[in-house]
Design a protein around this motif. Structure first.
Motif, PDB file in Angstrom:
ATOM      1  N   ARG A  92      47.468  30.752  13.992  1.00  0.00           N
ATOM      2  CA  ARG A  92      48.469  29.866  14.106  1.00  0.00           C
ATOM      3  C   ARG A  92      49.016  29.578  15.578  1.00  0.00           C
ATOM      4  NH1 ARG A  92      50.109  35.178  12.303  1.00  0.00           N
ATOM      5  NH2 ARG A  92      51.385  36.271  13.786  1.00  0.00           N
ATOM      6  N   TYR A  93      48.592  30.862  16.595  1.00  0.00           N
ATOM      7  CA  TYR A  93      49.278  30.331  17.884  1.00  0.00           C
ATOM      8  C   TYR A  93      48.304  29.274  18.344  1.00  0.00           C
ATOM      9  CZ  TYR A  93      50.765  30.956  22.736  1.00  0.00           C
ATOM     10  OH  TYR A  93      51.403  30.771  23.863  1.00  0.00           O
ATOM     11  N   ARG A  94      46.850  29.422  18.226  1.00  0.00           N
ATOM     12  CA  ARG A  94      45.944  28.353  18.798  1.00  0.00           C
ATOM     13  C   ARG A  94      46.150  26.902  18.293  1.00  0.00           C
ATOM     14  NH1 ARG A  94      39.444  29.196  18.262  1.00  0.00           N
ATOM     15  NH2 ARG A  94      38.862  26.952  19.103  1.00  0.00           N
ATOM     16  N   ARG A  95      46.998  26.721  17.034  1.00  0.00           N
ATOM     17  CA  ARG A  95      47.192  25.339  16.647  1.00  0.00           C
ATOM     18  C   ARG A  95      48.456  25.180  17.330  1.00  0.00           C
ATOM     19  NH1 ARG A  95      46.900  21.527  13.387  1.00  0.00           N
ATOM     20  NH2 ARG A  95      48.811  20.664  11.992  1.00  0.00           N
ATOM     21  N   TYR A  96      49.255  25.951  17.443  1.00  0.00           N
ATOM     22  CA  TYR A  96      50.617  25.643  18.331  1.00  0.00           C
ATOM     23  C   TYR A  96      50.239  25.103  19.623  1.00  0.00           C
ATOM     24  CZ  TYR A  96      54.505  26.163  21.228  1.00  0.00           C
ATOM     25  OH  TYR A  96      55.570  25.839  22.208  1.00  0.00           O
ATOM     26  N   MET A  97      49.426  25.648  20.351  1.00  0.00           N
ATOM     27  CA  MET A  97      48.756  25.181  21.536  1.00  0.00           C
ATOM     28  C   MET A  97      48.283  23.936  21.679  1.00  0.00           C
ATOM     29  SD  MET A  97      49.633  27.783  23.745  1.00  0.00           S
ATOM     30  CE  MET A  97      48.461  27.526  25.275  1.00  0.00           C
ATOM     31  N   THR A  98      47.282  23.565  20.517  1.00  0.00           N
ATOM     32  CA  THR A  98      46.927  22.317  20.338  1.00  0.00           C
ATOM     33  C   THR A  98      47.978  21.263  20.179  1.00  0.00           C
ATOM     34  OG1 THR A  98      44.862  23.157  19.331  1.00  0.00           O
ATOM     35  CG2 THR A  98      45.446  20.884  18.750  1.00  0.00           C
ATOM     36  N   LEU A  99      49.018  21.592  19.544  1.00  0.00           N
ATOM     37  CA  LEU A  99      50.128  20.749  19.168  1.00  0.00           C
ATOM     38  C   LEU A  99      51.033  20.398  20.446  1.00  0.00           C
ATOM     39  CD1 LEU A  99      51.016  21.641  15.610  1.00  0.00           C
ATOM     40  CD2 LEU A  99      49.639  19.552  16.250  1.00  0.00           C
ATOM     41  N   GLU A 100      51.130  21.432  21.005  1.00  0.00           N
ATOM     42  CA  GLU A 100      51.786  21.610  22.335  1.00  0.00           C
ATOM     43  C   GLU A 100      51.414  20.511  23.348  1.00  0.00           C
ATOM     44  OE1 GLU A 100      53.943  25.105  24.514  1.00  0.00           O
ATOM     45  OE2 GLU A 100      52.097  24.705  25.760  1.00  0.00           O
ATOM     46  N   ALA A 101      49.948  20.575  23.577  1.00  0.00           N
ATOM     47  CA  ALA A 101      49.556  19.851  24.439  1.00  0.00           C
ATOM     48  C   ALA A 101      49.545  18.274  24.104  1.00  0.00           C
ATOM     49  CB  ALA A 101      48.027  20.154  24.705  1.00  0.00           C
ATOM     50  N   GLU A 102      49.596  17.934  22.829  1.00  0.00           N
ATOM     51  CA  GLU A 102      49.791  16.850  22.235  1.00  0.00           C
ATOM     52  C   GLU A 102      51.099  16.187  22.222  1.00  0.00           C
ATOM     53  OE1 GLU A 102      48.041  16.743  18.540  1.00  0.00           O
ATOM     54  OE2 GLU A 102      46.022  17.214  19.143  1.00  0.00           O
ATOM     55  N   ALA A 103      52.168  16.973  22.206  1.00  0.00           N
ATOM     56  CA  ALA A 103      53.535  16.492  22.060  1.00  0.00           C
ATOM     57  C   ALA A 103      54.134  15.489  23.049  1.00  0.00           C
ATOM     58  CB  ALA A 103      54.393  18.034  22.202  1.00  0.00           C
ATOM     59  N   LEU A 104      54.886  14.581  22.264  1.00  0.00           N
ATOM     60  CA  LEU A 104      55.393  13.595  23.301  1.00  0.00           C
ATOM     61  C   LEU A 104      56.959  14.250  24.029  1.00  0.00           C
ATOM     62  CD1 LEU A 104      55.416  10.592  21.020  1.00  0.00           C
ATOM     63  CD2 LEU A 104      53.780  11.373  22.644  1.00  0.00           C
ATOM     64  N   SER A 105      57.459  15.238  23.085  1.00  0.00           N
ATOM     65  CA  SER A 105      58.721  15.798  23.764  1.00  0.00           C
ATOM     66  C   SER A 105      58.900  17.387  23.287  1.00  0.00           C
ATOM     67  CB  SER A 105      59.897  15.174  23.478  1.00  0.00           C
ATOM     68  OG  SER A 105      60.057  14.794  22.134  1.00  0.00           O
ATOM     69  N   LEU A 106      59.358  17.989  23.673  1.00  0.00           N
ATOM     70  CA  LEU A 106      59.415  19.306  23.424  1.00  0.00           C
ATOM     71  C   LEU A 106      61.067  19.938  23.695  1.00  0.00           C
ATOM     72  CD1 LEU A 106      56.946  19.371  25.734  1.00  0.00           C
ATOM     73  CD2 LEU A 106      56.472  21.413  24.405  1.00  0.00           C
ATOM     74  N   TRP A 107      61.719  20.668  22.460  1.00  0.00           N
ATOM     75  CA  TRP A 107      62.867  21.354  22.619  1.00  0.00           C
ATOM     76  C   TRP A 107      62.859  22.732  22.187  1.00  0.00           C
ATOM     77  CZ3 TRP A 107      62.500  17.252  18.550  1.00  0.00           C
ATOM     78  CH2 TRP A 107      62.642  15.953  18.964  1.00  0.00           C
ATOM     79  N   HIS A 108      63.523  23.468  23.210  1.00  0.00           N
ATOM     80  CA  HIS A 108      63.489  24.665  23.119  1.00  0.00           C
ATOM     81  C   HIS A 108      64.676  25.515  23.361  1.00  0.00           C
ATOM     82  CE1 HIS A 108      63.286  28.499  25.634  1.00  0.00           C
ATOM     83  NE2 HIS A 108      62.506  29.152  24.697  1.00  0.00           N
ATOM     84  N   TYR A 109      64.926  26.546  22.552  1.00  0.00           N
ATOM     85  CA  TYR A 109      66.031  27.531  22.583  1.00  0.00           C
ATOM     86  C   TYR A 109      65.501  28.805  22.948  1.00  0.00           C
ATOM     87  CZ  TYR A 109      69.909  30.578  21.789  1.00  0.00           C
ATOM     88  OH  TYR A 109      70.630  31.458  22.082  1.00  0.00           O
ATOM     89  N   GLY A 110      66.001  29.650  23.967  1.00  0.00           N
ATOM     90  CA  GLY A 110      65.690  30.656  24.199  1.00  0.00           C
ATOM     91  C   GLY A 110      66.744  31.803  24.190  1.00  0.00           C
ATOM     92  N   VAL A 111      66.501  32.934  23.283  1.00  0.00           N
ATOM     93  CA  VAL A 111      67.738  33.720  22.993  1.00  0.00           C
ATOM     94  C   VAL A 111      67.620  35.235  23.966  1.00  0.00           C
ATOM     95  CG1 VAL A 111      66.274  35.082  21.186  1.00  0.00           C
ATOM     96  CG2 VAL A 111      68.799  35.029  20.962  1.00  0.00           C
ATOM     97  N   SER A 112      66.508  35.284  24.367  1.00  0.00           N
ATOM     98  CA  SER A 112      66.583  36.498  25.248  1.00  0.00           C
ATOM     99  C   SER A 112      65.488  36.339  26.616  1.00  0.00           C
ATOM    100  CB  SER A 112      65.905  37.734  24.507  1.00  0.00           C
ATOM    101  OG  SER A 112      64.624  37.472  24.097  1.00  0.00           O
ATOM    102  N   THR A 113      64.824  35.481  26.656  1.00  0.00           N
ATOM    103  CA  THR A 113      63.746  35.171  27.770  1.00  0.00           C
ATOM    104  C   THR A 113      63.490  33.865  28.017  1.00  0.00           C
ATOM    105  OG1 THR A 113      61.774  35.094  26.385  1.00  0.00           O
ATOM    106  CG2 THR A 113      62.443  37.465  27.250  1.00  0.00           C
ATOM    107  N   VAL A 114      63.239  33.745  29.234  1.00  0.00           N
ATOM    108  CA  VAL A 114      62.866  32.082  29.814  1.00  0.00           C
ATOM    109  C   VAL A 114      61.475  31.851  29.195  1.00  0.00           C
ATOM    110  CG1 VAL A 114      62.067  30.935  31.854  1.00  0.00           C
ATOM    111  CG2 VAL A 114      64.020  32.916  31.906  1.00  0.00           C
ATOM    112  N   HIS A 115      61.472  30.472  28.636  1.00  0.00           N
ATOM    113  CA  HIS A 115      60.258  30.109  28.324  1.00  0.00           C
ATOM    114  C   HIS A 115      59.090  30.003  29.280  1.00  0.00           C
ATOM    115  CE1 HIS A 115      57.083  27.322  26.294  1.00  0.00           C
ATOM    116  NE2 HIS A 115      57.806  27.777  25.093  1.00  0.00           N
ATOM    117  N   GLY A 116      57.982  30.306  28.488  1.00  0.00           N
ATOM    118  CA  GLY A 116      56.775  30.381  29.599  1.00  0.00           C
ATOM    119  C   GLY A 116      56.424  29.212  30.324  1.00  0.00           C
ATOM    120  N   LEU A 117      56.877  27.983  29.924  1.00  0.00           N
ATOM    121  CA  LEU A 117      56.776  26.896  30.632  1.00  0.00           C
ATOM    122  C   LEU A 117      57.691  26.789  32.090  1.00  0.00           C
ATOM    123  CD1 LEU A 117      56.502  24.029  28.044  1.00  0.00           C
ATOM    124  CD2 LEU A 117      54.404  25.010  29.455  1.00  0.00           C
TER     125      LEU A 117
END
Length: 280
Positions: A92-117
């Motif tokens: 599931r994470y591998r598929r997420y990584m594939t989709l992340e690389a293709e994404a036109l835009s990304l929206w994130h909410y972090g409840v406790s940590t800074v996002h890896g990006l």
């Protein structure tokens, strides 16, 4: 029974095999390192370091090379084995990584940590150490995480919005100098045209994502998928109605968050509160 010999004659050690494949594929293609860099949009020196074994690069680099060479998931699979973290890269994470690389835009909410990006090496190291990762494995995972930041670089980088709970900014690193670097990195990120950073203050009260970190990916085919995560597991959500429910909660959070300009000022105030290193 004698040990089985490798038919290909290539190394069976994952990192060395990854290096060998990189060199072989580029030689077959007939590209120089500079030509490879120009074709894929990364500095050519990165590929030189990968082919000499100095760095693994990030999973998105391996994925881009797979697409360029037409090798399906060969290099990404070798990268995962070389990174030595099979648990992190479940399907599931591998598929997420594939989709992340293709994404036109990304929206994130972090409840406790800074996002890896948006993490600095020091922040990534402390976060991974808290998860009982150490030694060579820690170094590999920090390297991989920082390599992902290249996704947001370049003229064709996707738009990225990150809303951070105030709790993220009220949870400093033990090393004040490293925490200053992380806050400065967030401030610098707000200056980039494709990045929007907002802060959700404590005074906003309760809301629908108060225990859930989430990333939405808008894909080229018009779909939006979501990835929710906590310290122990992550889940890729593609079912439309479930994604829409999360999006409504995210929209409510965005309405409660400080504006980008006010958020920048908030982070700058946080930076001013961090003790400077004593003069000698």
């Amino acid at each position: 029974m004698p040990p089985r010999r490798a038919v290909t004659g290539r190394s069976q050690e994952p990192r060395q095999r990854f290096v060998e494949e990189l060199r072989l594929l580029r030689a077959q293609k007939g590209d120089s390192l500079r030509q490879l860099g120009e074709a894929l949009g990364w500095d050519w020196s990165l590929f030189g370091k990968m082919e000499s074994g100095q760095t693994l690069g990030g999973p998105e680099v391996a994925q881009a090379l797979d697409q360029y060479y037409g090798t399906k998931d060969l290099l990404l699979t070798l990268w995962e084995l070389a990174a030595g973290d099979p648990k992190q890269f479940k399907e599931r994470y591998r598929r997420y990584m594939t989709l992340e690389a293709e994404a036109l835009s990304l929206w994130h909410y972090g409840v406790s940590t800074v996002h890896g990006l948006l993490q600095t090496p020091g922040y990534a190291r402390d976060l991974l150490t808290a998860g009982d990762i150490s030694g060579d494995e820690l170094a590999r995972q920090v390297e991989a995480r920082i390599g992902r930041r290249q996704l947001l670089e370049g003229d064709d980088a996707p738009r990225f919005r990150s809303i951070l709970s105030e709790a993220v900014l009220r949870t400093p690193l033990e090393d004040a100098a490293e925490w200053r670097k992380q806050l400065k990195h967030l401030i610098e990120a707000t200056e980039r045209p494709n990045i929007t950073l907002q802060v959700l203050p404590f005074l906003s009260g309760l809301y629908g994502l108060d225990s859930t970190a989430v990333m939405f990916l808008r894909l080229p085919d018009g779909r939006t998928v979501a990835y929710t995560e906590n310290a122990h597991r992550g889940e890729l959500i593609e079912e439309t109605s479930s994604v829409e429910r999360l999006q409504r909660a995210y929209d409510a959070v965005r309405d409660l968050a400080l504006s980008p300009a006010e958020s920048r000022k908030f982070i700058m105030r946080m930076l001013e509160e961090v003790p400077c290193e004593p003069s000698t």
